[in-house]
Design an enzyme around this catalytic site. Structure first.
Site, PDB file in Angstrom:
ATOM      1  N   LYS A 193      96.037 112.631  53.906  1.00 16.23           N
ATOM      2  CA  LYS A 193      95.229 113.294  53.023  1.00 16.23           C
ATOM      3  C   LYS A 193      96.049 114.659  52.376  1.00 16.23           C
ATOM      4  CE  LYS A 193      92.731 116.512  51.855  1.00 16.23           C
ATOM      5  NZ  LYS A 193      93.245 117.462  50.929  1.00 16.23           N
ATOM      6  N   GLU A 267      98.685 122.336  63.692  1.00 15.14           N
ATOM      7  CA  GLU A 267     100.062 123.024  63.335  1.00 15.14           C
ATOM      8  C   GLU A 267      99.448 124.196  62.423  1.00 15.14           C
ATOM      9  OE1 GLU A 267     102.656 123.095  64.818  1.00 15.14           O
ATOM     10  OE2 GLU A 267     102.705 121.377  65.812  1.00 15.14           O
ATOM     11  N   CYS A 301     105.557 128.373  57.258  1.00 15.25           N
ATOM     12  CA  CYS A 301     104.552 128.863  58.369  1.00 15.25           C
ATOM     13  C   CYS A 301     105.475 129.779  59.423  1.00 15.25           C
ATOM     14  CB  CYS A 301     104.147 127.414  59.106  1.00 15.25           C
ATOM     15  SG  CYS A 301     105.090 126.474  59.566  1.00 15.25           S
ATOM     16  N   GLU A 397      98.384 137.109  58.171  1.00 16.70           N
ATOM     17  CA  GLU A 397      99.274 136.099  57.515  1.00 16.70           C
ATOM     18  C   GLU A 397      99.285 136.410  56.217  1.00 16.70           C
ATOM     19  OE1 GLU A 397      98.764 132.011  57.406  1.00 16.70           O
ATOM     20  OE2 GLU A 397     100.892 131.531  57.921  1.00 16.70           O
TER      21      GLU A 397
HETATM   22  P1  NAD Z   1      94.468 124.987  54.325  1.00 16.50           P
HETATM   23  O1  NAD Z   1      93.982 124.973  55.585  1.00 16.50           O
HETATM   24  O2  NAD Z   1      93.836 125.449  53.123  1.00 16.50           O
HETATM   25  O3  NAD Z   1      94.509 123.339  53.906  1.00 16.50           O
HETATM   26  C1  NAD Z   1      95.144 122.441  54.522  1.00 16.50           C
HETATM   27  C2  NAD Z   1      94.580 120.944  54.223  1.00 16.50           C
HETATM   28  O4  NAD Z   1      93.294 120.812  54.854  1.00 16.50           O
HETATM   29  C3  NAD Z   1      94.459 120.384  52.829  1.00 16.50           C
HETATM   30  O5  NAD Z   1      94.801 119.259  52.528  1.00 16.50           O
HETATM   31  C4  NAD Z   1      92.925 120.842  52.533  1.00 16.50           C
HETATM   32  O6  NAD Z   1      92.471 120.068  51.513  1.00 16.50           O
HETATM   33  C5  NAD Z   1      92.357 120.200  53.965  1.00 16.50           C
HETATM   34  N1  NAD Z   1      91.075 120.836  54.316  1.00 16.50           N
HETATM   35  C6  NAD Z   1      90.372 121.900  53.522  1.00 16.50           C
HETATM   36  N2  NAD Z   1      89.328 122.087  54.308  1.00 16.50           N
HETATM   37  C7  NAD Z   1      89.058 120.940  55.058  1.00 16.50           C
HETATM   38  C8  NAD Z   1      88.002 120.449  56.004  1.00 16.50           C
HETATM   39  N3  NAD Z   1      86.864 121.195  56.054  1.00 16.50           N
HETATM   40  N4  NAD Z   1      88.124 119.267  56.612  1.00 16.50           N
HETATM   41  C9  NAD Z   1      89.251 118.708  56.466  1.00 16.50           C
HETATM   42  N5  NAD Z   1      90.307 118.649  55.748  1.00 16.50           N
HETATM   43  C10 NAD Z   1      90.191 120.081  54.976  1.00 16.50           C
HETATM   44  O7  NAD Z   1      95.781 125.472  54.343  1.00 16.50           O
HETATM   45  P2  NAD Z   1      96.915 125.362  52.817  1.00 16.50           P
HETATM   46  O8  NAD Z   1      96.624 126.675  52.240  1.00 16.50           O
HETATM   47  O9  NAD Z   1      97.174 124.133  52.432  1.00 16.50           O
HETATM   48  O10 NAD Z   1      98.310 125.407  53.906  1.00 16.50           O
HETATM   49  C11 NAD Z   1      98.948 127.035  54.260  1.00 16.50           C
HETATM   50  C12 NAD Z   1      98.463 127.293  55.683  1.00 16.50           C
HETATM   51  O11 NAD Z   1      99.194 126.148  56.592  1.00 16.50           O
HETATM   52  C13 NAD Z   1      99.165 128.389  55.989  1.00 16.50           C
HETATM   53  O12 NAD Z   1      98.347 129.181  57.040  1.00 16.50           O
HETATM   54  C14 NAD Z   1     100.327 128.221  57.099  1.00 16.50           C
HETATM   55  O13 NAD Z   1     100.814 129.120  58.000  1.00 16.50           O
HETATM   56  C15 NAD Z   1      99.984 126.803  57.638  1.00 16.50           C
HETATM   57  N6  NAD Z   1     100.966 126.011  57.746  1.00 16.50           N
HETATM   58  C16 NAD Z   1     101.426 125.750  59.249  1.00 16.50           C
HETATM   59  C17 NAD Z   1     102.413 124.912  59.542  1.00 16.50           C
HETATM   60  C18 NAD Z   1     103.007 124.593  61.050  1.00 16.50           C
HETATM   61  O14 NAD Z   1     103.852 123.465  61.177  1.00 16.50           O
HETATM   62  N7  NAD Z   1     102.527 125.172  61.866  1.00 16.50           N
HETATM   63  C19 NAD Z   1     103.180 124.303  58.498  1.00 16.50           C
HETATM   64  C20 NAD Z   1     102.835 124.540  57.049  1.00 16.50           C
HETATM   65  C21 NAD Z   1     101.863 125.321  56.821  1.00 16.50           C
END
Ligand code: NAD
Length: 493
Positions: A193, A267, A301, A397
């Site tokens: 997804k 992650e 991240c 962050e």
């Molecule tokens: P997000 O949590 O807003 O969304 C991530 C994904 O989750 C999207 O596909 C979203 O549609 C989905 N989602 C949202 N609510 C959900 C639910 N209730 N159930 C299932 N899926 C759901 O994050 P983002 O804004 O896309 O990404 C940024 C964040 O990701 C930052 O905090 C960053 O640090 C983190 N990140 C971490 C890593 C790592 O490897 N640690 C890598 C990249 C990004």
């Protein structure tokens, strides 16, 4: 310089009707659609049909059938061959993939070529190598032998089944390839997804996977917002969730998955620290922070967002970094002479603008500090000086191009400052004092510690967070346990 011309293939792909990739076929039938916006121009570049409930179910069912059928019967060697072929095709169509990703995410075309194409191929090849090397162990049980019988035991590492991979928007192809590679090399199948902000390029990758010989159903894509992700993780045929995204969403996903005892790796975000020791080579630190702290406008991240600098070196460091930032061009990410593009989407732009306001109120802004007027989600790369670890920008962050600097005096204080955060994804130490670095490493609470570098990932080295930055590790050999179950076999003969 001006924008590179878009390939005919890129333009043709944008014009298609987009939705899901299920059981080897594209589907774009649901009534609900959402826009894909180019963050550089704010223009709508594509429309995506959200997956319906029936489509999510169909995707999981087809992944389940493929796991029980074609993929389950595919030899480990052939799984590796197919992943290698996908890596080749990603490189072959690399410019089209890079252009699509730059249009959706605002990542500079250089970064799209390097990470979404070259690194994606490199990670897939790493996982391809593992497919023939996933083994159990043999043991000799000590049961009593009454009539001369003997015992032997061994373990099998068996693929766990259907994986749900939920993706963020910052590296939408590369992070997808981490999950595709890990799932497919272990013999699992996967439903991905993508983020609603970057749903497009992965559909092109799915078509390439089919061309590479990935059987129908082994890799499915369902698009939509959080509700589609939620439906995926609650499905009884999903045996593992691999989530990359924010802490807030990760906690919700973990709660839902654990209610059904579905395996879950997370992650998540970070507030990563760079520690610049008294002896550090400041020019090297400036180069490192410029490249790795502000890369993709800080939307990485693992990127350092707060830097503790020995008090004797802080002015030299911030002055030289400000000079370097002022020389870097900001503009269209399709222009090859540009270093800084826009933030990836409007909510992210609004969030970073709020943090810039906070910076002016709570801290001292040494460079940048403003949004750039005009079309697109552009902000200036920013340097902030903090006087307390409790300031908002030392704790939360931002996921933007804002790095906060604070002086420290001694090592004990430095360790306390580094660990003063609920996060634990990554840290770096900048020094040539090997004794001090080796003394500090065990005391730092984070999944990765770099020395004289930051944010650079290699597939052979495990990556993941401690504390609120996540659960589990990707890469290295650590990923194998999360995608397989151990079956113990005990024999008497
Ligand atoms: P997000 O949590 O807003 O969304 C991530 C994904 O989750 C999207 O596909 C979203 O549609 C989905 N989602 C949202 N609510 C959900 C639910 N209730 N159930 C299932 N899926 C759901 O994050 P983002 O804004 O896309 O990404 C940024 C964040 O990701 C930052 O905090 C960053 O640090 C983190 N990140 C971490 C890593 C790592 O490897 N640690 C890598 C990249 C990004």
């Amino acid at each position: 310089m001006s924008d590179i011309p878009l390939l005919d293939a890129t333009q043709a792909f944008l014009k298609q009707d987009h939705g899901q990739f299920i059981n080897g076929k594209t589907k774009a039938s649901g009534d609900s659609t959402f826009d894909v916006i180019n963050p550089s121009t704010e223009a709508v570049i594509a429309k995506i049909h959200s997956a319906t409930t029936q489509e999510v179910d169909a995707a999981i069912e087809s992944s389940y059938q493929a796991f029980k059928g074609a993929w389950g019967k595919t030899s480990p060697y052939t799984r590796g061959v197919v992943l290698n072929k996908l890596a080749d095709l990603i490189e072959q169509y690399g410019e089209e993939i890079a252009q699509l990703e730059t249009l959706c995410s605002g990542k500079s075309i250089h970064l799209s070529r390097m990470f979404e194409v070259q690194q994606s191929a490199m990670f897939l090849r790493y996982f391809a190598g593992w497919s023939t090397k996933i083994n159990g162990e043999t043991m000799t049980p000590s049961f009593p032998s009454m009539q001369g019988e003997e015992y032997s035991a061994f373990t099998r590492r068996e693929a766990i089944g259907v994986v749900a991979g939920i993706l963020p928007w910052n590296f939408s192809v590369m992070i997808a390839c981490w999950k595709i590679g890990a799932a497919l090399c272990t013999g699992c199948t996967i439903v991905l997804k993508p983020s609603e902000f970057t749903p497009l390029t992965i559909l092109r990758i799915a078509a390439l996977a089919k061309e590479a010989g990935v059987p129908d159903g082994v890799l499915n894509i369902v698009n939509g917002k959080g509700d589609v992700g939620g439906q995926l993780i609650q499905h009884s045929k999903v045996r593992k969730v691999s989530f990359t995204g924010s802490v807030a969403t990760g906690k919700k996903i973990s709660a839902t998955a654990s209610a059904d005892l579905t395996r879950c790796t997370l992650e998540l975000g970070g507030k990563n620290t760079a520690a610049v020791l008294k002896d550090a080579d400041i020019d090297r630190v400036v180069g490192g922070l410029f490249q790795l702290g502000y890369i993709h406008q800080g939307q990485v991240c693992a990127a350092p967002e707060r830097v503790y600098v020995h008090s004797s070196r802080i002015d030299e460091l911030t002055t030289k970094l400000a000079q370097k930032l002022s020389e870097a061009k900001i503009g269209s990410p399709l222009d090859e002479s540009v270093y800084f593009g826009p933030l990836s989407n409007e909510p992210q732009f609004n969030k970073v603008c709020e943090y810039l306001e906070v910076a002016h109120q709570e801290s001292r802004v040494l460079h940048g500090g403003k949004a750039i007027k005009g079309e697109g989600f552009f902000v200036e790369p920013t340097i902030v000086q903090a006087s307390s670890v409790d300031e908002t920008l030392m704790q939360e962050e931002t996921f933007g191009p804002i790095i906060s600097f604070m002086p420290y005096e001694d090592e004990e204080e430095l360790i306390d400052l580094i660990n003063n955060t609920p996060f634990g994804l990554s840290s770096s130490i900048w020094t040539n004092n090997l004794s001090q670095a080796m003394r500090m490493i065990p005391q730092i609470e984070s999944g990765t510690v770099w020395v004289n570098m930051h944010s650079i990932l290699d597939p052979s080295v495990p990556f993941g967070g401690t504390k609120q930055s996540g659960v589990g590790r990707e890469f290295g050999r650590e990923f194998i346990n999360d995608y397989t179950e151990v079956k113990s076999v005990i024999m008497c003969y």
